[in-house]
Structure formats: C-alpha cells, structure tokens
Design a protein around this motif. Structure first.
Motif, PDB file in Angstrom:
ATOM      1  N   ALA A   1       0.836  -1.210   0.000  1.00  0.00           N
ATOM      2  CA  ALA A   1       0.000   0.000   0.000  1.00  0.00           C
ATOM      3  C   ALA A   1       0.867   1.254   0.000  1.00  0.00           C
ATOM      4  N   GLY A   2       1.982   1.218   0.710  1.00  0.00           N
ATOM      5  CA  GLY A   2       2.899   2.362   0.723  1.00  0.00           C
ATOM      6  C   GLY A   2       3.450   2.644  -0.664  1.00  0.00           C
ATOM      7  N   PHE A   3       3.768   1.589  -1.416  1.00  0.00           N
ATOM      8  CA  PHE A   3       4.267   1.798  -2.775  1.00  0.00           C
ATOM      9  C   PHE A   3       3.180   2.353  -3.689  1.00  0.00           C
ATOM     10  N   VAL A   4       1.926   1.999  -3.460  1.00  0.00           N
ATOM     11  CA  VAL A   4       0.832   2.622  -4.217  1.00  0.00           C
ATOM     12  C   VAL A   4       0.854   4.133  -3.972  1.00  0.00           C
ATOM     13  N   GLY A   5       1.009   4.525  -2.710  1.00  0.00           N
ATOM     14  CA  GLY A   5       1.061   5.945  -2.363  1.00  0.00           C
ATOM     15  C   GLY A   5       2.259   6.649  -2.980  1.00  0.00           C
ATOM     16  N   ILE A   6       3.421   5.996  -2.972  1.00  0.00           N
ATOM     17  CA  ILE A   6       4.633   6.585  -3.547  1.00  0.00           C
ATOM     18  C   ILE A   6       4.466   6.794  -5.051  1.00  0.00           C
ATOM     19  N   VAL A   7       3.917   5.799  -5.740  1.00  0.00           N
ATOM     20  CA  VAL A   7       3.697   5.923  -7.185  1.00  0.00           C
ATOM     21  C   VAL A   7       2.704   7.050  -7.467  1.00  0.00           C
ATOM     22  N   ALA A   8       1.624   7.106  -6.710  1.00  0.00           N
ATOM     23  CA  ALA A   8       0.625   8.169  -6.911  1.00  0.00           C
ATOM     24  C   ALA A   8       1.227   9.547  -6.646  1.00  0.00           C
ATOM     25  N   LEU A   9       2.021   9.662  -5.587  1.00  0.00           N
ATOM     26  CA  LEU A   9       2.663  10.937  -5.259  1.00  0.00           C
ATOM     27  C   LEU A   9       3.657  11.341  -6.347  1.00  0.00           C
ATOM     28  N   ASN A  10       4.427  10.389  -6.845  1.00  0.00           N
ATOM     29  CA  ASN A  10       5.369  10.663  -7.925  1.00  0.00           C
ATOM     30  C   ASN A  10       4.647  11.202  -9.159  1.00  0.00           C
ATOM     31  N   ILE A  11       3.554  10.572  -9.531  1.00  0.00           N
ATOM     32  CA  ILE A  11       2.784  11.012 -10.702  1.00  0.00           C
ATOM     33  C   ILE A  11       2.174  12.383 -10.445  1.00  0.00           C
ATOM     34  N   PHE A  12       1.577  12.571  -9.279  1.00  0.00           N
ATOM     35  CA  PHE A  12       0.934  13.847  -8.946  1.00  0.00           C
ATOM     36  C   PHE A  12       1.939  15.005  -8.975  1.00  0.00           C
ATOM     37  N   ILE A  13       3.090  14.815  -8.328  1.00  0.00           N
ATOM     38  CA  ILE A  13       4.094  15.887  -8.285  1.00  0.00           C
ATOM     39  C   ILE A  13       4.652  16.147  -9.687  1.00  0.00           C
ATOM     40  N   GLY A  14       4.895  15.098 -10.437  1.00  0.00           N
ATOM     41  CA  GLY A  14       5.396  15.268 -11.803  1.00  0.00           C
ATOM     42  C   GLY A  14       4.441  16.043 -12.678  1.00  0.00           C
ATOM     43  N   VAL A  15       3.169  15.696 -12.629  1.00  0.00           N
ATOM     44  CA  VAL A  15       2.160  16.406 -13.434  1.00  0.00           C
ATOM     45  C   VAL A  15       1.998  17.840 -12.954  1.00  0.00           C
ATOM     46  N   LEU A  16       1.956  18.033 -11.644  1.00  0.00           N
ATOM     47  CA  LEU A  16       1.800  19.378 -11.079  1.00  0.00           C
ATOM     48  C   LEU A  16       2.959  20.286 -11.497  1.00  0.00           C
ATOM     49  N   LEU A  17       4.180  19.807 -11.362  1.00  0.00           N
ATOM     50  CA  LEU A  17       5.340  20.614 -11.743  1.00  0.00           C
ATOM     51  C   LEU A  17       5.379  20.888 -13.251  1.00  0.00           C
ATOM     52  N   ARG A  18       5.034  19.891 -14.036  1.00  0.00           N
ATOM     53  CA  ARG A  18       5.058  20.047 -15.490  1.00  0.00           C
ATOM     54  C   ARG A  18       4.000  21.039 -15.963  1.00  0.00           C
ATOM     55  N   ASN A  19       2.797  20.936 -15.405  1.00  0.00           N
ATOM     56  CA  ASN A  19       1.703  21.802 -15.859  1.00  0.00           C
ATOM     57  C   ASN A  19       1.708  23.179 -15.214  1.00  0.00           C
ATOM     58  N   THR A  20       2.247  23.305 -14.014  1.00  0.00           N
ATOM     59  CA  THR A  20       2.232  24.587 -13.314  1.00  0.00           C
ATOM     60  C   THR A  20       3.482  25.409 -13.591  1.00  0.00           C
ATOM     61  N   PHE A  21       4.643  24.769 -13.502  1.00  0.00           N
ATOM     62  CA  PHE A  21       5.908  25.500 -13.617  1.00  0.00           C
ATOM     63  C   PHE A  21       6.686  25.146 -14.874  1.00  0.00           C
ATOM     64  N   ASN A  22       6.110  24.324 -15.729  1.00  0.00           N
ATOM     65  CA  ASN A  22       6.773  23.883 -16.949  1.00  0.00           C
ATOM     66  C   ASN A  22       8.160  23.292 -16.626  1.00  0.00           C
ATOM     67  N   TYR A  23       8.202  22.517 -15.549  1.00  0.00           N
ATOM     68  CA  TYR A  23       9.444  21.907 -15.087  1.00  0.00           C
ATOM     69  C   TYR A  23       9.246  20.399 -14.985  1.00  0.00           C
ATOM     70  N   SER A  24      10.223  19.659 -15.450  1.00  0.00           N
ATOM     71  CA  SER A  24      10.167  18.204 -15.373  1.00  0.00           C
ATOM     72  C   SER A  24      11.217  17.707 -14.382  1.00  0.00           C
ATOM     73  N   ILE A  25      10.826  16.806 -13.528  1.00  0.00           N
ATOM     74  CA  ILE A  25      11.760  16.204 -12.568  1.00  0.00           C
ATOM     75  C   ILE A  25      12.761  15.346 -13.350  1.00  0.00           C
ATOM     76  N   PRO A  26      14.057  15.543 -13.099  1.00  0.00           N
ATOM     77  CA  PRO A  26      15.044  14.699 -13.783  1.00  0.00           C
ATOM     78  C   PRO A  26      14.793  13.217 -13.476  1.00  0.00           C
ATOM     79  N   ASP A  27      14.867  12.406 -14.482  1.00  0.00           N
ATOM     80  CA  ASP A  27      14.672  10.956 -14.383  1.00  0.00           C
ATOM     81  C   ASP A  27      13.275  10.566 -13.911  1.00  0.00           C
ATOM     82  N   ALA A  28      12.303  11.456 -14.037  1.00  0.00           N
ATOM     83  CA  ALA A  28      10.945  11.145 -13.572  1.00  0.00           C
ATOM     84  C   ALA A  28      10.387   9.910 -14.283  1.00  0.00           C
TER      85      ALA A  28
END
Length: 169
Positions: free
Chosen positions: A18-45
C-alpha cells in the motif's frame, strides 16, 4: 509457527504494498503538477516512475497472492463439494508457489546483472539496481506469503482470510 506472528507478517507486507501505491501516486501527482504549473520536469521522472511501477507490481503480487485477490476462474471449483474445492485450492496454490519461486529466482539474476553492468538512469546517473532489488524483495515476500497460504490451506484452512475456503470436516 505462531499464528499471530504470521498475521503480523502478512499485514506488514500488505502495508508495504500500500505504501508503494502511495509513492507511485505521489510521484505522478508531483510530476504532473510541476510540469503543468511550472513547466518543469523532474530529472529521471520517467525512469523512476517506471521502476516504481515495477516495484509496485511485485509487492502487489505479494499482497494479492495470500488473500486470493488475484484473478481466478472458478468454473470447476464452484461445481464441486468442499473436499474437492480444498484440493483444487491446495493444487492451485502449489502451482502458484512454484511459478512465483521461479520468477523470484530469475528476477534475482536481473538484479545481479543490473548491478554488475552498472546500469544508470539517464539524467542523474543513479544506479538502477536498488529499484530492482526492492522489486525482488517484494517477489521474495510473495513466495513467503504463498508458502504461508499453502501451509494454512493444508493444515489450518480456517485461518485463511478469503471467503471461498471452507473447512473439510
């Protein structure tokens, strides 16, 4: 083997999954948020995301294998008596144990070769073998949980948590 210890072990494996489900969801959420809000991509995302999904899959196998939550076809099972249902359950779990044990063995070879070949991510040059090792640990946990399930199906079917297993009198 102590039942309470086994149940705590099973619950721990399920919480890790269940923790890994949360980590994957958080990774996707932060990646999308940064990409769409700040036009920034996390390295190696992308690399990290796909390796986290692999980890999630193997720990998910561990969580679903014990509870019997994976996809099953119960056409024959539903049309036989409790004695034969239990025999089918034991046989199917033994086959699953064999398949996942072989899979765990081959995945260890992947961890070893990834480590020996020094495979790195593209942007940050992080070693990838720790991700493979965590996935392998999930597969190893699946083997242990399936072994516990097999033991319980044979000797203590009343301890199985899914509803379809019945005790044979």
């Amino acid at each position: 083997m102590n039942r309470a210890w086994m149940d705590r072990f099973i619950d721990t494996i399920e919480w890790i999954a269940a923790g890994f489900v949360g980590i994957v969801a958080l990774n996707i959420f932060i990646g999308v948020l940064l990409r769409n809000t700040f036009n920034y991509s996390i390295p190696d995302a992308f690399d990290i995301g796909r390796m986290l999904l692999g980890i999630l899959i193997f720990w998910g196998i561990a969580a679903t294998s014990y509870r019997g939550g994976h996809i099953t076809v119960d056409l024959v099972w539903a049309n036989v008596g409790p004695k034969y249902q239990r025999m089918i359950d034991v046989f199917a779990t033994l086959v699953l144990l064999f398949v996942v044990a072989v899979q765990t063995w081959t995945l260890f070879d992947k961890v070893r070769t990834t480590y020996n070949d020094n495979v790195l991510t593209f942007d940050m040059h992080m070693p990838t073998w720790p991700f493979f090792a965590i996935a392998w640990a999930g597969d190893g946990a699946a083997v242990l949980l399936i072994a516990i399930r097999t033991y319980r199906l044979i000797f203590h079917p009343e301890d199985i948590h899914d509803a379809k297993v019945k005790t044979v009198e």
